[in-house]
Design a protein around this motif. Sequence first.
Motif, short mmCIF file in Angstrom:
data_model
loop_
_atom_site.label_atom_id
_atom_site.label_comp_id
_atom_site.label_asym_id
_atom_site.label_seq_id
_atom_site.Cartn_x
_atom_site.Cartn_y
_atom_site.Cartn_z
N UNK A 92 0.44 -1.46 0.24
CA UNK A 92 0.12 -0.44 0.17
C UNK A 92 0.63 1.32 -0.67
N UNK A 93 0.95 2.23 -1.02
CA UNK A 93 1.46 3.14 -1.31
C UNK A 93 0.98 4.05 0.55
N UNK A 94 2.07 4.70 0.98
CA UNK A 94 2.56 5.67 2.17
C UNK A 94 2.27 6.86 1.80
N UNK A 95 3.16 7.35 0.66
CA UNK A 95 3.66 8.62 0.38
C UNK A 95 2.77 8.41 -1.54
N UNK A 96 2.83 9.82 -1.74
CA UNK A 96 3.67 9.55 -3.71
C UNK A 96 4.42 9.27 -4.06
N UNK A 97 4.31 8.29 -5.22
CA UNK A 97 5.24 7.07 -5.15
C UNK A 97 5.90 7.59 -7.06
N UNK A 98 6.93 7.06 -7.37
CA UNK A 98 7.33 7.63 -8.91
C UNK A 98 8.29 6.10 -8.87
N UNK A 99 7.25 5.17 -9.84
CA UNK A 99 7.67 3.88 -10.69
C UNK A 99 7.91 3.71 -12.19
N UNK A 100 8.71 2.47 -12.21
CA UNK A 100 9.24 2.02 -13.22
C UNK A 100 8.65 0.81 -13.63
N UNK A 101 7.88 0.60 -14.46
CA UNK A 101 7.64 -1.14 -14.48
C UNK A 101 8.38 -1.87 -15.72
N UNK A 102 8.40 -3.02 -15.54
CA UNK A 102 8.35 -4.13 -16.34
C UNK A 102 7.48 -5.28 -16.11
N UNK A 103 6.62 -5.27 -17.56
CA UNK A 103 5.08 -6.11 -17.16
C UNK A 103 5.83 -8.06 -17.22
N UNK A 104 4.98 -8.85 -16.69
CA UNK A 104 5.39 -9.69 -16.31
C UNK A 104 5.83 -10.95 -17.57
N UNK A 105 5.39 -10.59 -19.29
CA UNK A 105 5.19 -11.52 -20.00
C UNK A 105 6.62 -10.80 -21.11
N UNK A 106 6.70 -9.23 -20.90
CA UNK A 106 8.68 -8.79 -21.50
C UNK A 106 9.17 -9.30 -20.60
N UNK A 107 9.09 -9.17 -19.20
CA UNK A 107 10.19 -9.91 -18.69
C UNK A 107 10.75 -11.72 -18.90
N UNK A 108 9.61 -12.34 -18.45
CA UNK A 108 10.17 -13.36 -19.51
C UNK A 108 10.43 -13.43 -20.54
N UNK A 109 10.10 -12.63 -22.01
CA UNK A 109 10.82 -13.10 -22.74
C UNK A 109 12.27 -12.25 -23.18
N UNK A 110 12.20 -11.39 -22.25
CA UNK A 110 14.39 -11.27 -22.11
C UNK A 110 15.05 -11.99 -21.16
N UNK A 111 14.36 -12.33 -19.90
CA UNK A 111 14.72 -13.59 -19.35
C UNK A 111 15.35 -14.77 -20.35
N UNK A 112 14.13 -14.94 -20.90
CA UNK A 112 14.58 -16.52 -21.78
C UNK A 112 15.60 -16.39 -22.96
N UNK A 113 15.85 -15.21 -22.98
CA UNK A 113 17.13 -15.21 -24.48
C UNK A 113 18.49 -14.92 -23.85
N UNK A 114 18.42 -15.03 -22.42
CA UNK A 114 19.48 -15.56 -21.65
C UNK A 114 19.86 -17.00 -21.29
N UNK A 115 20.77 -17.03 -20.97
CA UNK A 115 21.36 -19.09 -20.70
C UNK A 115 21.84 -18.79 -19.63
#
Length: 79
Positions: free
Chosen positions: A53-76
């Motif tokens: 739960x946000x306690x104060x105003x937040x600035x965030x960056x995010x990566x979606x699960x499908x995009x993360x899985x695509x990126x991590x799948x390209x590395x062995x």
Amino acid sequence: MEEVEEIIFVVSGSYLVGYTVNSTEYFALKMGPKTIIGDHSVMFNKRSEFLYRAYANMDCQAIRKCNYQEISGSYSLLA
């Protein structure tokens, strides 16, 4: 026990981390900048065990699960 759909990188602001027992919410930690929300759940395809739960105003960056899985799948791990 919700499914996590993204990893969130907290740039500024603060939030609370807690849990639910007998339909009552308890918040045990206050977290701030330079922290990550949802990384464990996305990486290991698990549901979240915690409340956020946000306690104060937040600035965030995010990566979606499908995009993360695509990126991590390209590395062995066996390089």
